[in-house]
Design an enzyme around this catalytic site. Structure first.
Site, PDB file in Angstrom:
ATOM      1  N   ALA A 133       0.784  -1.384  -0.067  1.00 46.63           N
ATOM      2  CA  ALA A 133      -0.006  -0.031   0.047  1.00 46.63           C
ATOM      3  C   ALA A 133       0.766   1.305  -0.027  1.00 46.63           C
ATOM      4  O   ALA A 133       0.318   2.531   0.155  1.00 46.63           O
ATOM      5  CB  ALA A 133      -0.844  -0.023   1.270  1.00 46.63           C
ATOM      6  N   ALA A 134       2.169   1.263  -0.214  1.00 43.89           N
ATOM      7  CA  ALA A 134       2.961   2.509  -0.307  1.00 43.89           C
ATOM      8  C   ALA A 134       2.641   2.995  -1.381  1.00 43.89           C
ATOM      9  O   ALA A 134       2.372   4.314  -1.618  1.00 43.89           O
ATOM     10  CB  ALA A 134       4.384   2.042  -0.317  1.00 43.89           C
ATOM     11  N   GLY A 135       2.534   2.428  -2.525  1.00 39.54           N
ATOM     12  CA  GLY A 135       1.940   3.131  -3.906  1.00 39.54           C
ATOM     13  C   GLY A 135       0.739   3.518  -3.802  1.00 39.54           C
ATOM     14  O   GLY A 135       0.366   4.663  -4.140  1.00 39.54           O
ATOM     15  N   ASP A 136      -0.171   2.940  -3.107  1.00 37.62           N
ATOM     16  CA  ASP A 136      -1.580   3.427  -2.901  1.00 37.62           C
ATOM     17  C   ASP A 136      -1.520   4.748  -1.950  1.00 37.62           C
ATOM     18  O   ASP A 136      -2.374   5.739  -2.327  1.00 37.62           O
ATOM     19  CB  ASP A 136      -2.508   2.243  -2.309  1.00 37.62           C
ATOM     20  CG  ASP A 136      -2.499   0.949  -3.256  1.00 37.62           C
ATOM     21  OD1 ASP A 136      -2.161   1.488  -4.456  1.00 37.62           O
ATOM     22  OD2 ASP A 136      -2.779   0.154  -2.770  1.00 37.62           O
TER      23      ASP A 136
HETATM   24  O1  RIB Z   1      -1.421  -2.022  -3.736  1.00 34.02           O
HETATM   25  C1  RIB Z   1      -1.814  -2.945  -2.410  1.00 34.02           C
HETATM   26  C2  RIB Z   1      -2.996  -3.797  -2.497  1.00 34.02           C
HETATM   27  O2  RIB Z   1      -3.010  -4.659  -3.644  1.00 34.02           O
HETATM   28  C3  RIB Z   1      -3.274  -4.774  -1.704  1.00 34.02           C
HETATM   29  O3  RIB Z   1      -4.153  -4.134  -0.415  1.00 34.02           O
HETATM   30  C4  RIB Z   1      -4.102  -5.789  -2.374  1.00 34.02           C
HETATM   31  O4  RIB Z   1      -5.465  -5.818  -1.881  1.00 34.02           O
HETATM   32  C5  RIB Z   1      -3.976  -5.595  -3.606  1.00 34.02           C
HETATM   33  O5  RIB Z   1      -5.207  -4.753  -4.135  1.00 34.02           O
END
Ligand code: RIB
Length: 299
Positions: free
Chosen positions: A233-236
């Site tokens: 989730a760093a990119g998110d």
């Molecule tokens: O980018 C990380 C995410 O990728 C995770 O939370 C997983 O669910 C996938 O969607």
């Protein structure tokens, strides 16, 4: 409802397996204790945007199951408006994530309800009125395309990598990709992205990010070096905080390379905080923590 940021995207229950190293094809490895938590690229980005201070709405499809309830509770707790959640007969999306000793991961997603996401007339209306719309590619491409066509400023995080229709690219204002996604889209020269979209941010992991805009020099924004626990989730986090920060400054249009630089700095800081905590939404920082660290790094 009015939104600074609308995230059109996926939500998953993440099953996380800590391993010494990620298995090669055909190999079996043993994991430590498995954990289960809320995630999905869309949900992570929506949580990041809301925690960074933007009024954030999520357009998402969840199953009528325990995973769906977990995601609803978590996103509501993060301050995300859930009035555009749809409920599907399919199960909530699931991701199997292996995280190795260095914090790197490998992810397999079963989309489930994410694969059923379409835009209702209400969702299209809210998307049309939003300052910024942000989408990723764990939902149907047709839905991403419809959102892009309806948005006034559309950010596409092209993850996971997929072939991008020309009609979609024509509606993208800002593309956010990592190096391998950039290469999959444009080949080895990342500047070729600008033949497809007017602006792009290429993330470089801990090294930061590069901003590309048509007619301007490339800008490199160095990363904030920290001890990595888990990169999930760093990119998110980066994408959600980028969108929230651009939305906050968008009274003066159009978005300039200077606006992008400021937003990428804040997004870098947020991503550096997220990698210091395990999990997906669990690792997404709040605005006060981002701003305190930003002040230490930049002010
Ligand atoms: O980018 C990380 C995410 O990728 C995770 O939370 C997983 O669910 C996938 O969607």
């Amino acid at each position: 409802m009015e939104s600074d940021v609308v995230v059109v995207g996926s939500a998953n229950v993440d099953l996380v397996l800590p391993v010494q190293r990620i298995p090669r094809p055909g190999e079996t490895v043993l994991a430590g204790v498995m954990t289960r938590g809320p995630g999905g690229k869309g949900a992570n980005q929506a949580a990041a945007s809301a925690r960074a201070g933007a009024r954030t709405t999520m357009v998402v499809s969840l199953g009528a199951d325990e995973g769906g309830a977990l995601l609803r509770d978590t996103l509501a707790g993060a301050g995300v408006d859930l009035s555009l959640v749809s409920t599907s007969d399919a199960p909530t999306g699931t991701a199997i994530i292996t995280v190795d000793a260095s914090g790197e991961n490998s992810i397999v997603v079963a989309p489930g309800a994410n694969g059923e996401l379409t835009l209702s007339p209400e969702a299209a209306h809210v998307i049309g009125g939003a300052t910024i719309v942000l989408a990723q590619l764990e939902i149907p491409m047709a839905t991403v395309q419809e959102a892009a066509a309806t948005s006034s400023y559309f950010i596409l995080n092209a993850a996971p990598a997929a072939e991008l229709p020309a009609a979609l690219l024509a509606d993208v204002d800002l593309l956010v990709v990592n190096e391998s996604e950039a290469e999959a889209i444009a080949g080895p020269d990342r500047n070729a992205l600008l033949k497809l979209v007017p602006a792009a941010v290429v993330t470089l992991g801990g090294a930061g990010a590069v901003i590309l805009t048509r007619g301007n020099d490339e800008i490199t924004v160095p990363g904030v070096r920290v001890e990595v626990v888990d990169t999930t989730a760093a990119g998110d986090t980066f994408c959600g905080v980028l969108a929230a920060t651009l939305a906050a400054g968008s009274a003066i249009e159009p978005i300039t390379p200077g606006d992008l630089t400021n937003a990428v700095r804040r997004a870098n800081v947020a991503a550096s905080l997220s990698v210091q905590t395990a999990g997906a939404i669990a690792s997404v920082p709040h605005g006060d923590a981002i701003d305190a660290r930003y002040a230490e790094v930049y002010l």
